[in-house]
Enzyme design. Structure first.
Site, PDB file in Angstrom:
ATOM      1  N   ASP A 160      -2.887 -10.310  -2.978  1.00 57.32           N
ATOM      2  CA  ASP A 160      -3.636  -9.723  -1.654  1.00 57.32           C
ATOM      3  C   ASP A 160      -5.015  -9.408  -1.982  1.00 57.32           C
ATOM      4  OD1 ASP A 160      -2.540  -8.513   1.145  1.00 57.32           O
ATOM      5  OD2 ASP A 160      -4.089  -7.505   0.168  1.00 57.32           O
ATOM      6  N   HIS A 210       0.946  -1.189   0.017  1.00 57.19           N
ATOM      7  CA  HIS A 210       0.088   0.234  -0.035  1.00 57.19           C
ATOM      8  C   HIS A 210       0.833   1.265  -0.096  1.00 57.19           C
ATOM      9  CE1 HIS A 210      -3.588  -2.185   0.375  1.00 57.19           C
ATOM     10  NE2 HIS A 210      -3.511  -2.732   1.501  1.00 57.19           N
ATOM     11  N   TYR A 268      -4.448 -12.574   7.941  1.00 60.29           N
ATOM     12  CA  TYR A 268      -4.796 -11.973   9.368  1.00 60.29           C
ATOM     13  C   TYR A 268      -5.345 -13.053  10.148  1.00 60.29           C
ATOM     14  CZ  TYR A 268      -3.533  -7.850   6.703  1.00 60.29           C
ATOM     15  OH  TYR A 268      -2.799  -6.948   6.210  1.00 60.29           O
ATOM     16  N   ASP A 272      -4.980 -12.814   2.640  1.00 57.47           N
ATOM     17  CA  ASP A 272      -6.396 -12.447   3.010  1.00 57.47           C
ATOM     18  C   ASP A 272      -7.494 -12.708   2.285  1.00 57.47           C
ATOM     19  OD1 ASP A 272      -5.167 -10.318   1.627  1.00 57.47           O
ATOM     20  OD2 ASP A 272      -5.095  -8.734   2.761  1.00 57.47           O
ATOM     21  N   HIS A 327      -6.525  -6.945  -0.838  1.00 59.72           N
ATOM     22  CA  HIS A 327      -6.758  -5.404  -1.325  1.00 59.72           C
ATOM     23  C   HIS A 327      -5.903  -5.006  -2.440  1.00 59.72           C
ATOM     24  CE1 HIS A 327      -7.000  -6.263   3.040  1.00 59.72           C
ATOM     25  NE2 HIS A 327      -8.369  -5.448   2.972  1.00 59.72           N
TER      26      HIS A 327
HETATM   27  C1  SP5 Z   1      -1.573  -5.396   3.499  1.00 56.63           C
HETATM   28  C2  SP5 Z   1      -2.860  -5.285   3.881  1.00 56.63           C
HETATM   29  O1  SP5 Z   1      -3.402  -6.340   3.763  1.00 56.63           O
HETATM   30  N1  SP5 Z   1      -3.588  -4.296   4.456  1.00 56.63           N
HETATM   31  C3  SP5 Z   1      -4.820  -4.099   4.640  1.00 56.63           C
HETATM   32  C4  SP5 Z   1      -5.212  -2.654   4.845  1.00 56.63           C
HETATM   33  C5  SP5 Z   1      -6.609  -2.524   4.940  1.00 56.63           C
HETATM   34  N2  SP5 Z   1      -7.152  -2.540   6.215  1.00 56.63           N
HETATM   35  C6  SP5 Z   1      -8.572  -2.163   6.204  1.00 56.63           C
HETATM   36  C7  SP5 Z   1      -8.987  -1.955   7.558  1.00 56.63           C
HETATM   37  C8  SP5 Z   1     -10.273  -1.424   7.744  1.00 56.63           C
HETATM   38  C9  SP5 Z   1     -11.036  -1.741   8.919  1.00 56.63           C
HETATM   39  N3  SP5 Z   1     -10.442  -2.910   9.711  1.00 56.63           N
HETATM   40  C10 SP5 Z   1     -11.189  -3.031  10.909  1.00 56.63           C
HETATM   41  C11 SP5 Z   1     -10.800  -3.827  11.757  1.00 56.63           C
HETATM   42  C12 SP5 Z   1     -10.717  -3.245  13.276  1.00 56.63           C
HETATM   43  N4  SP5 Z   1      -9.393  -3.734  13.873  1.00 56.63           N
HETATM   44 ZN    ZN Z   2      -4.659  -6.967   2.301  1.00 58.55          ZN
END
Ligand code: SP5
Ligand code: ZN
Length: 340
Positions: free
Chosen positions: A200, A164, A322, A283, A202
């Site tokens: 990934d 990112h 995760y 993920d 995302h």
């Molecule tokens: C590298 C990668 O997979 N980064 C992921 C970034 C996206 N994260 C977004 C999170 C949005 C809200 N998550 C809520 C979880 C509460 N702890």
């Molecule tokens: Zn991701």
């Protein structure tokens, strides 16, 4: 035997939390992720290789020196200021429109500085964050060394993740873009074009932006549709695709069939490359709490097989994933597919 590159320093980043919609929630990008992956790799008989130190040259080809300089000293400066927050977190953002595109002033306040470099509030910096992020770059570059020394495939157990991060902005639980650094180094050593295929869950927005408009690095990303409300929200759409960039956004709920079809499209797109970087987030798995994609373990193995069929020298760089119970086995499945 598959070599995987490891550094204990990657465990030193302990974000503890992420600030999401103004709420401090528990961090999901935790050191235990890397330990779970390492354990699964050792059980599967992969060969651990210690990361070696590399100069900043490749890092500074993909990142603004100002970003690297900020990250290197951010925690030191923050902790010296005795602020009420135990992590570096932005509260004000130096958006370019704020200064009509002119360079913003270097702020006098330590607590304003993160707003020059961060694009979200979720990506906290604490003691050890710099050491871990920089070690992850060494892990990726050591995997590049293995491949340029003749291995067909090497896995970089990078943490924190990186895809990112743009040339000058960090976010999305990422600080330095390991996959982009690996691609830049492969380009220098093997010649172009090289490809980055990002699976990934995302969009690999940082990698896309670092290489945007360049024909010597092909970037492809398969990810949950940002238009359906998913990070990074502002980009990752199919319309950003061109001759050197392919985005394949997928609807929430997409499982093996749709996801593997997109991975096949990414592989076809990358076929002209002379070397490959796989930005491997696991993920997209059904078990993962951070994305609505529904990929199975068999799906990851098949994705590995599809990418392995390209027959390219390949560096696999760890991104997201995760669910601590499955992250290790899913990485092993993918690498097993790639190694066939
Ligand atoms: C590298 C990668 O997979 N980064 C992921 C970034 C996206 N994260 C977004 C999170 C949005 C809200 N998550 C809520 C979880 C509460 N702890
Ligand atoms: Zn991701």
């Amino acid at each position: 035997m598959l070599p995987f590159v490891w550094s204990d320093d990657c465990l030193r980043h302990e974000p503890e939390a992420e600030v999401w919609i103004g709420v401090r929630t528990p961090a999901t990008e935790v050191p235990a992720r890397a330990l779970a992956i390492r354990e699964a790799l050792l059980v599967a008989g992969a060969q651990e290789v210690a990361a070696t130190k590399h100069h900043d040259a490749a890092l500074l080809r993909v990142h603004d020196p100002a970003l690297v300089g900020f990250l290197r000293t951010a925690w030191e400066n923050w902790s010296a200021a005795k602020l009420p927050s135990d992590r570096v977190v932005p509260y004000v953002f130096a958006r370019s429109e704020l200064t009509s595109g002119r360079a913003p002033a270097a702020p006098a306040a330590v607590w304003a500085r993160p707003g020059l470099f961060a694009y979200d509030t979720m990506t906290l910096i604490g003691p050890g964050t710099w050491e871990a992020a920089r070690a992850a770059v060494d892990v990726a570059l050591t995997a590049v060394d293995l491949v340029t020394d003749g291995e067909r495939l090497a896995y970089a157990c990078c943490r924190p993740p990186g895809h990112h991060v743009t040339r000058s902005l960090y976010g999305g639980s990422c600080y330095l873009n390991d996959a982009a650094v690996a691609a830049s180094e492969l380009l220098n050593r093997v010649g172009g074009p090289v490809a980055v295929i990002d699976i990934d869950a995302h969009h690999g927005n940082g990698t896309q932006e670092i290489f945007f408009g360049r024909s010597d690095v092909l970037t492809a990303s398969v990810h949950v549709d940002p238009g359906a409300g998913w990070f990074p929200h502002f980009l990752g759409f199919a319309a950003e695709s061109d001759a050197a960039n392919l985005n394949v956004p997928l609807a929430p709920g997409t499982g093996d069939e749709g996801w593997l079809s997109a991975v096949r499209d990414a592989a076809t797109f990358a076929a002209p490359a002379r070397a490959l970087v796989v930005a491997l987030g696991v993920d997209a798995a059904a078990e993962d709490p951070e994305s609505p994609l529904e990929v199975s373990a068999a799906g990851y193995r098949e994705a590995g097989r599809i990418l392995g069929e390209l027959g390219l020298p390949t560096v696999v760089v760890q991104e997201g994933g995760y669910d601590l119970a499955t992250v290790g086995p899913l990485v092993v499945e993918t690498l097993t597919g790639l190694a066939r």
